[in-house]
Motif scaffolding. Structure first.
Motif, mmCIF file in Angstrom:
data_model
loop_
_atom_site.group_PDB
_atom_site.id
_atom_site.type_symbol
_atom_site.label_atom_id
_atom_site.label_comp_id
_atom_site.label_asym_id
_atom_site.label_seq_id
_atom_site.Cartn_x
_atom_site.Cartn_y
_atom_site.Cartn_z
ATOM 1 N N ALA A 1 26.788 111.973 0.183
ATOM 2 C CA ALA A 1 27.130 113.660 -0.251
ATOM 3 C C ALA A 1 25.923 114.271 0.232
ATOM 4 N N ALA A 2 24.779 113.985 -0.091
ATOM 5 C CA ALA A 2 23.427 114.827 0.469
ATOM 6 C C ALA A 2 23.414 115.008 1.983
ATOM 7 N N LEU A 3 23.731 114.013 2.633
ATOM 8 C CA LEU A 3 23.710 113.952 4.080
ATOM 9 C C LEU A 3 24.741 115.286 4.606
ATOM 10 N N ARG A 4 26.071 115.067 3.677
ATOM 11 C CA ARG A 4 27.172 115.939 4.143
ATOM 12 C C ARG A 4 26.854 117.444 3.947
ATOM 13 N N GLU A 5 25.933 117.719 2.963
ATOM 14 C CA GLU A 5 25.432 118.953 2.777
ATOM 15 C C GLU A 5 24.804 119.836 3.763
ATOM 16 N N ALA A 6 24.003 118.771 4.858
ATOM 17 C CA ALA A 6 23.409 119.211 5.793
ATOM 18 C C ALA A 6 22.286 120.407 5.483
ATOM 19 N N ASP A 7 21.749 120.278 4.481
ATOM 20 C CA ASP A 7 20.896 121.223 3.823
ATOM 21 C C ASP A 7 19.388 121.113 4.348
ATOM 22 N N PHE A 8 19.302 121.171 5.556
ATOM 23 C CA PHE A 8 17.928 121.407 6.425
ATOM 24 C C PHE A 8 17.944 122.507 7.465
ATOM 25 N N ASP A 9 16.642 122.967 7.664
ATOM 26 C CA ASP A 9 16.274 123.805 8.663
ATOM 27 C C ASP A 9 16.539 123.229 10.144
ATOM 28 N N SER A 10 17.596 123.575 10.901
ATOM 29 C CA SER A 10 17.798 122.952 11.924
ATOM 30 C C SER A 10 17.119 123.904 12.940
ATOM 31 N N THR A 11 16.748 123.197 14.091
ATOM 32 C CA THR A 11 16.044 123.800 15.186
ATOM 33 C C THR A 11 17.135 124.873 15.870
ATOM 34 N N ARG A 12 18.645 124.589 15.576
ATOM 35 C CA ARG A 12 19.545 125.276 16.148
ATOM 36 C C ARG A 12 19.885 126.639 15.308
ATOM 37 N N GLY A 13 19.263 126.697 14.182
ATOM 38 C CA GLY A 13 19.876 127.821 13.309
ATOM 39 C C GLY A 13 20.999 127.179 12.702
#
Lengths: 305, 381
Positions: free
Chosen positions: B320-332
């Motif tokens: 579930a934590a992975l699915r949230e994708a709660d990180f600052d991506s280099t792509r915005g």
């Protein structure tokens, strides 16, 4: 398809064939004289390209780069012959294949260690860049015409070397009877080193010429090596003339296959599939050619049965 | 080539996470990627990007790096070793789709999470999607679809398209045609690994096309572009970023100048995460990052974001934590679709020369919030 396009594709096939000849000539020479199967021939091609790319990068001169390619490949060839290959002449072909395969791995990883994993830059010189208009209205790249000219000149030079010089006499004698020319006082080990270095220099020249219009990277030699083996099997192993004819046949067949197969397939499998099926068939065209030649002449076109 | 030695870069971060340097159990990541042979540049960039993110976060992650030599059979052996002997928790790293299909389904069946930093075969995006499989790069068709959409908006109406004759090549042309609405002047498949394109360029010249779309990754693209530029054919070329990434642009040189290519990432993408990433990557490795490096970096940051929220042993919470994708991506902006593949913007970049260095800059956006064509077939919600 128009006549102009057909002629252009004919030139493309010729150019591809001439390039293959530079590669196959050294391979067949080494096999003919010393009975050695040299899988590392593709690595010498790579060494030529890398030497040319580095020298061109430093000096900006394409001619110097070509000379560096010749020198580096010949030196690498001589070094390999003296240190490794010399121990293999008396052994059977399987040992030779194993040892020269090991050389491929060593030379590839050595090159990666020296130059890194990313491809190098080498471009055609300004004075050979761009297309030139030929009679009949074909726009053909000047550089490819130069490659054809160089290849034909090398073929002529080799023919003269083999047929008209003392070294050529020794090479032919070595092919015919190794023990006898040693008994006649020819320094056979020096002759072998010389022939190996010559074959290596030709591969290095091919690598440098081709490197300017392709990608100079580790492992670039292996796909060409396979084609070069097809060429010498078709031409007859050990025959320079066979390598020349075989190279032109392979070059023309491959180009014709890539151009015509998709068109020929259209009525059979339909527009949708013709591109994929045609391309798949084109990639086996030269192997079909090889099988047909071997069926009629098991020793190749100019091979001695 | 059968290289026996393995590149085992084992990296244990010194600082512990959150806790006061307690001997917390490190999360074990098995990375199978391509580090030798013609495709080595891609794997090296993914690895370096991934390790940079782990180092910056100081996360308790142990990365075991293995070289698949671009061979599926080697990759399967390495995968068995990582799962059985090394007992890794999460796997990542694979560059090529044929290798991905040989390794990933079996790794998932053995209860491992897989985070893809590159390969995005359609088989794993549609009916074959899996709750433990996350793609952080793109679905294979995405960049080609964007190229098709861009061709329309650029007013190109008679394109000549070509790609190598293998699954990813066929996907590329399918993806392009899914969005492209103009006529096709020709459609051509080349041999995989082909180095001479004189015959194809002659056909392009004779076809009366107004543009060329090509997908020829790695050395094939270098050869094609050099020969194309030398042939005097002068019509616009577009392609996916794979033939114009930072690793090969210097080898192509001026022949690539001005070429439009589609990518989900670019070094000049304007967001703070990306600016910091480009700067720190250059400082660490002495070269500009490629899109592959950005994908490796984002993959590691996704993993780290999930570790902050859940323990990998609690599989449901970690998933579930992975699915949230709660990180600052280099792509915005970055989020996962229902099939756990990205929904993201895809840009059109132009190859420029900045001093001695050839690189890319963004020209326009080709597709906004773009998912993939297979998500509807995926049973997950």
């Amino acid at each position: 398809m128009s006549t102009v396009l057909l002629l252009e594709q004919l030139l493309n096939g010729l150019q591809f064939g001439v390039m293959l000849f530079l590669m196959a000539a050294g391979l067949t020479l080494i096999f003919g004289v010393m009975g050695l199967i040299n899988l590392a021939h593709g690595s010498l091609y790579m060494i030529g390209a890398f030497a040319a790319a580095s020298v061109a990068g430093f000096t900006g001169s394409f001619l110097l780069a070509l000379m560096a390619a010749l020198a580096a490949a010949a030196a690498a060839g001589a070094l390999i012959e003296v240190t490794v290959i010399r121990r293999l002449y008396a052994r059977d072909h399987l040992d030779q294949v194993l040892a020269t395969f090991a050389l491929i791995l060593i030379l590839s990883e050595g090159t990666r260690w020296l130059f890194g994993s990313f491809p190098l830059y080498l471009d055609v010189p300004a004075w050979l860049a761009g297309p030139v208009r030929l009679p009949g209205g074909i726009d053909y790249p000047r550089y490819r015409l130069a490659v054809i000219a160089v290849g034909l000149a090398v073929a002529g030079g080799l023919a003269w070397l083999i047929a008209g010089t003392r070294l050529g006499i020794r090479i032919r004698a070595g092919e015919a009877d190794r023990e006898m020319i040693a008994a006649l006082g020819v320094d056979i080990s020096r002759l072998y080193t010389l022939v190996f270095a010559l074959g290596a220099a030709l591969a290095g020249l091919a690598g440098a010429l081709v490197g300017a219009i392709q990608s100079v990277q580790v492992g670039m030699g292996e796909p060409v090596l396979i084609l070069a083996f097809v060429v010498i099997v078709i031409g007859g192993i050990g025959s320079i003339r066979g390598a020349f004819v075989g190279a032109l046949l392979v070059g023309l067949t491959d180009t014709a296959g890539r151009v015509f197969m998709p068109i020929l397939m259209q009525p059979l499998v339909g527009q949708q599939q013709a591109a994929t099926v045609g391309s798949a068939l084109a990639s086996v065209a030269i192997y079909v050619l090889m099988a047909l030649v071997l069926l009629v002449r098991p020793a190749g076109l100019y091979g001695r049965a | 080539m059968t290289r026996k030695g393995l590149m085992a870069a084992v990296l244990t971060a010194t600082m512990a996470f959150g806790g006061a340097g307690a001997a917390e159990e490190a999360l074990r990541v098995g990375m199978i990627t391509t580090l030798s042979g013609g495709g080595a540049g891609l794997g090296i960039d993914v690895r370096d990007g991934f390790l940079l993110a782990v180092k910056q976060a100081g996360a308790p992650i142990e990365v075991i790096v293995e070289d698949d030599q671009q061979k599926p059979d080697i990759a399967v052996q390495l995968s068995d070793k990582l799962i059985q002997a090394e007992e890794v928790d999460v796997m990542t790293g694979i560059i090529f789709s044929n290798i991905a299909m040989a390794v990933i389904p079996s790794a998932l069946a053995q209860g491992k999470f897989y985070l893809s930093p590159n390969a995005g075969p359609s088989q794993l995006a549609g009916a074959g999607c899996h709750p433990d499989y996350f793609n952080v790069a793109w679905q294979n068709d995405n960049l080609h679809e964007a190229a098709g959409a861009y061709a329309n908006s650029a007013g190109l109406a008679n394109s000549f398209i070509l790609a190598p004759n293998y699954p990813a090549g066929q996907d590329a042309l399918t993806g392009f045609k899914r969005f492209y609405t103009g006529e096709l002047a020709g459609e051509l498949y080349t041999t995989l690994g082909q180095t001479d394109y004189a015959a194809e360029i002659a056909q392009i010249r004779a076809s009366g096309a107004d543009s060329v779309f090509f997908f020829l990754p790695g050395g094939m693209g270098i050869s094609f572009l050099k020969q194309y530029s030398d042939s005097g054919v002068d019509m616009p070329v577009i392609g996916p970023a794979f033939s114009f990434d930072q690793g090969i642009l210097q080898a192509v040189g001026a022949a690539a100048l001005g070429v439009r290519n589609t990518s989900q990432w670019s070094p000049d993408l304007d967001n703070p995460t990306n600016a910091a990433f480009v700067g720190s990557f250059e400082a660490e490795y002495g070269r500009l990052p490629s899109l592959y490096a950005s994908q490796g970096f984002d993959t590691a940051n996704l993993l780290i974001s999930a570790m902050e929220k859940a323990d990998v042993a609690d599989r449901d919470a970690f998933r579930a934590a992975l699915r949230e994708a709660d990180f600052d991506s280099t792509r915005g902006a970055f989020r996962f679709n229902t099939n756990q593949h990205p929904i993201q913007d895809i840009y059109v970049r132009e190859v420029i020369q900045d001093g001695e260095i050839f690189t890319n800059r963004i020209v326009t956006t080709a597709l906004r919030d773009h998912g993939d064509a297979y998500a509807a077939e995926c049973p997950m919600e």
